[in-house]
Design a protein around this motif. Sequence first.
Motif, mmCIF file in Angstrom:
data_model
loop_
_atom_site.group_PDB
_atom_site.id
_atom_site.type_symbol
_atom_site.label_atom_id
_atom_site.label_comp_id
_atom_site.label_asym_id
_atom_site.label_seq_id
_atom_site.Cartn_x
_atom_site.Cartn_y
_atom_site.Cartn_z
ATOM 1 N N GLY A 1 -92.034 7.686 12.187
ATOM 2 C CA GLY A 1 -90.782 7.574 11.465
ATOM 3 C C GLY A 1 -90.079 6.244 11.576
ATOM 4 N N LEU A 2 -90.554 5.349 12.476
ATOM 5 C CA LEU A 2 -89.847 4.081 12.697
ATOM 6 C C LEU A 2 -90.702 2.846 12.476
ATOM 7 N N GLY A 3 -91.987 2.914 12.779
ATOM 8 C CA GLY A 3 -92.844 1.730 12.690
ATOM 9 C C GLY A 3 -93.664 1.587 13.947
ATOM 10 N N ILE A 4 -93.987 0.344 14.324
ATOM 11 C CA ILE A 4 -94.787 0.152 15.534
ATOM 12 C C ILE A 4 -94.057 -0.742 16.527
ATOM 13 N N ARG A 5 -94.359 -0.500 17.787
ATOM 14 C CA ARG A 5 -93.788 -1.308 18.855
ATOM 15 C C ARG A 5 -94.339 -2.734 18.807
ATOM 16 N N CYS A 6 -93.516 -3.676 19.202
ATOM 17 C CA CYS A 6 -94.007 -5.036 19.399
ATOM 18 C C CYS A 6 -94.818 -5.115 20.685
ATOM 19 N N VAL A 7 -94.279 -4.488 21.741
ATOM 20 C CA VAL A 7 -94.971 -4.429 23.031
ATOM 21 C C VAL A 7 -95.007 -2.972 23.493
ATOM 22 N N SER A 8 -96.036 -2.628 24.225
ATOM 23 C CA SER A 8 -96.279 -1.222 24.549
ATOM 24 C C SER A 8 -95.238 -0.635 25.484
ATOM 25 N N ASP A 9 -94.590 -1.476 26.296
ATOM 26 C CA ASP A 9 -93.720 -0.964 27.353
ATOM 27 C C ASP A 9 -92.239 -1.073 27.027
ATOM 28 N N GLN A 10 -91.885 -1.307 25.754
ATOM 29 C CA GLN A 10 -90.490 -1.409 25.368
ATOM 30 C C GLN A 10 -90.209 -0.505 24.161
ATOM 31 N N PRO A 11 -89.030 0.144 24.120
ATOM 32 C CA PRO A 11 -88.673 1.010 22.985
ATOM 33 C C PRO A 11 -88.132 0.183 21.822
ATOM 34 N N TRP A 12 -89.003 -0.601 21.228
ATOM 35 C CA TRP A 12 -88.597 -1.610 20.263
ATOM 36 C C TRP A 12 -89.654 -1.705 19.159
ATOM 37 N N VAL A 13 -89.286 -1.299 17.953
ATOM 38 C CA VAL A 13 -90.203 -1.465 16.821
ATOM 39 C C VAL A 13 -89.794 -2.705 16.038
ATOM 40 N N THR A 14 -90.792 -3.366 15.458
ATOM 41 C CA THR A 14 -90.538 -4.600 14.721
ATOM 42 C C THR A 14 -91.147 -4.527 13.319
ATOM 43 N N GLY A 15 -90.428 -5.113 12.368
ATOM 44 C CA GLY A 15 -90.832 -5.016 10.976
ATOM 45 C C GLY A 15 -92.077 -5.803 10.645
ATOM 46 N N ALA A 16 -92.191 -7.015 11.164
ATOM 47 C CA ALA A 16 -93.349 -7.840 10.814
ATOM 48 C C ALA A 16 -94.637 -7.204 11.313
ATOM 49 N N GLU A 17 -94.638 -6.758 12.572
ATOM 50 C CA GLU A 17 -95.845 -6.131 13.114
ATOM 51 C C GLU A 17 -96.193 -4.853 12.348
ATOM 52 N N THR A 18 -95.187 -4.070 11.993
ATOM 53 C CA THR A 18 -95.472 -2.846 11.242
ATOM 54 C C THR A 18 -96.087 -3.170 9.890
ATOM 55 N N CYS A 19 -95.549 -4.163 9.193
ATOM 56 C CA CYS A 19 -96.091 -4.521 7.881
ATOM 57 C C CYS A 19 -97.488 -5.110 7.993
ATOM 58 N N GLU A 20 -97.753 -5.818 9.083
ATOM 59 C CA GLU A 20 -99.113 -6.325 9.288
ATOM 60 C C GLU A 20 -100.088 -5.186 9.547
ATOM 61 N N LEU A 21 -99.671 -4.182 10.293
ATOM 62 C CA LEU A 21 -100.546 -3.015 10.466
ATOM 63 C C LEU A 21 -100.764 -2.316 9.127
ATOM 64 N N VAL A 22 -99.752 -2.270 8.280
ATOM 65 C CA VAL A 22 -99.924 -1.735 6.922
ATOM 66 C C VAL A 22 -101.038 -2.494 6.212
ATOM 67 N N LEU A 23 -101.006 -3.819 6.306
ATOM 68 C CA LEU A 23 -102.043 -4.645 5.665
ATOM 69 C C LEU A 23 -103.422 -4.363 6.262
ATOM 70 N N ALA A 24 -103.490 -4.195 7.578
ATOM 71 C CA ALA A 24 -104.773 -3.902 8.217
ATOM 72 C C ALA A 24 -105.316 -2.548 7.765
ATOM 73 N N LEU A 25 -104.455 -1.544 7.716
ATOM 74 C CA LEU A 25 -104.884 -0.218 7.260
ATOM 75 C C LEU A 25 -105.346 -0.267 5.806
ATOM 76 N N ASP A 26 -104.610 -0.966 4.966
ATOM 77 C CA ASP A 26 -105.010 -1.109 3.567
ATOM 78 C C ASP A 26 -106.362 -1.798 3.468
ATOM 79 N N ALA A 27 -106.572 -2.818 4.306
ATOM 80 C CA ALA A 27 -107.821 -3.577 4.251
ATOM 81 C C ALA A 27 -109.029 -2.720 4.597
ATOM 82 N N MET A 28 -108.835 -1.698 5.432
ATOM 83 C CA MET A 28 -109.965 -0.832 5.792
ATOM 84 C C MET A 28 -109.988 0.447 4.971
ATOM 85 N N GLY A 29 -109.132 0.526 3.939
ATOM 86 C CA GLY A 29 -109.165 1.644 3.012
ATOM 87 C C GLY A 29 -108.319 2.829 3.397
#
Length: 351
Positions: free
Chosen positions: A232-260
């Motif tokens: 519901g929020l996106g992805i964490r920038c670092v695994s040990d902090q409660p912090w989601v970031t927009g750029a990293e989430t959008c890049e994961l979107v691109l990675a998922l799209d790239a693999m179908g």
Amino acid sequence: MISREEVVRTALSIAAIQQDDGGVPWPEGHVDAWNHVECLMGMCVAGLAEPVRRGWEWLARHQRPDGSWPMKLLDGVAVEAGGESNHAAYVAAGVWHHHLVTGDREHAERHWPMVKAALDYVVGLQTERGEIVWERDAHGRAAADALLTGCASIHQGLRCGVLLADHLGDPQPHWELAADRLAHVLSAHPEAFADKSRFSMDWYYPVLGGAVRGQQAVELLEREWSTFVVPGLGIRCVSDQPWVTGAETCELVLALDAMGDRTRAAALFADVQHLRHEDGSYWTGWQFVNRKHFPHERSGYTAAAAILAADALQRLSPGSGLFRDIAGTSVSDPEACGCVERQSFRPAPPG
């Protein structure tokens, strides 16, 4: 999803922070070549030709004779003088993307010498094993370490450079060989890279940059999905902090799209829209325990990543396949990639 009109509003938010000299800065005020190029790519998708032209002129002015750019420039002055390999490589991705979106051969030809110098600088930092160290310092000394995220981005830059070289009739086979060797190290030799595993970028970037695809990519993303993805929020920038970031989430979107995996890509992109501001810009991140934007800024590079993700998902421009279409082969022979035991894996000195 966001509409084409909303994409343009986001691009205009990037243009609004562009400096008089053409540089597109971080919120802190400095400019680096990688984030600058990302912002130019976002504005290019939206058709903002004049800010994009000024941005490419900025890059041409600040490239150094060795093909690199200073790590950080403030008001046009280098405040950190080392030259990062992934900054230089991303310029090739940007020029190829501009060509895909606009079909402007003259632009590609004009900036081809800049790309050649940049990628030759990059391959000059490749070790015998195949990884590419992250910088040369201001005195020309190569770094001791290679960074997985940086090398994955470099892989994409090299592949884009090969495509551009072939399109312009000036093939550069040594770039293709460098990309093949780098892809092998990225997919098979995690020991080659400094340990930055707490950062989500080190998780998904081998897929985003095209070095890892197919079943290996599926397994890679599944391995740490629950570590980094916050439903519901996106992805964490670092695994040990409660912090989601927009750029990293959008890049994961691109990675998922790239693999179908377009279903999860679209869902993640919808999740991260809570960071969208009414003017079309994007907050950098959200601290979901304190329930505050952190840092309290809206960054051009986050807006650019959102545009590129929207383009990939909705096929808004002819450049929407930039991240899908750059996967290549890797070297599987250990002798060929330099996997045999050696005392040193150092790049050659400059020159």
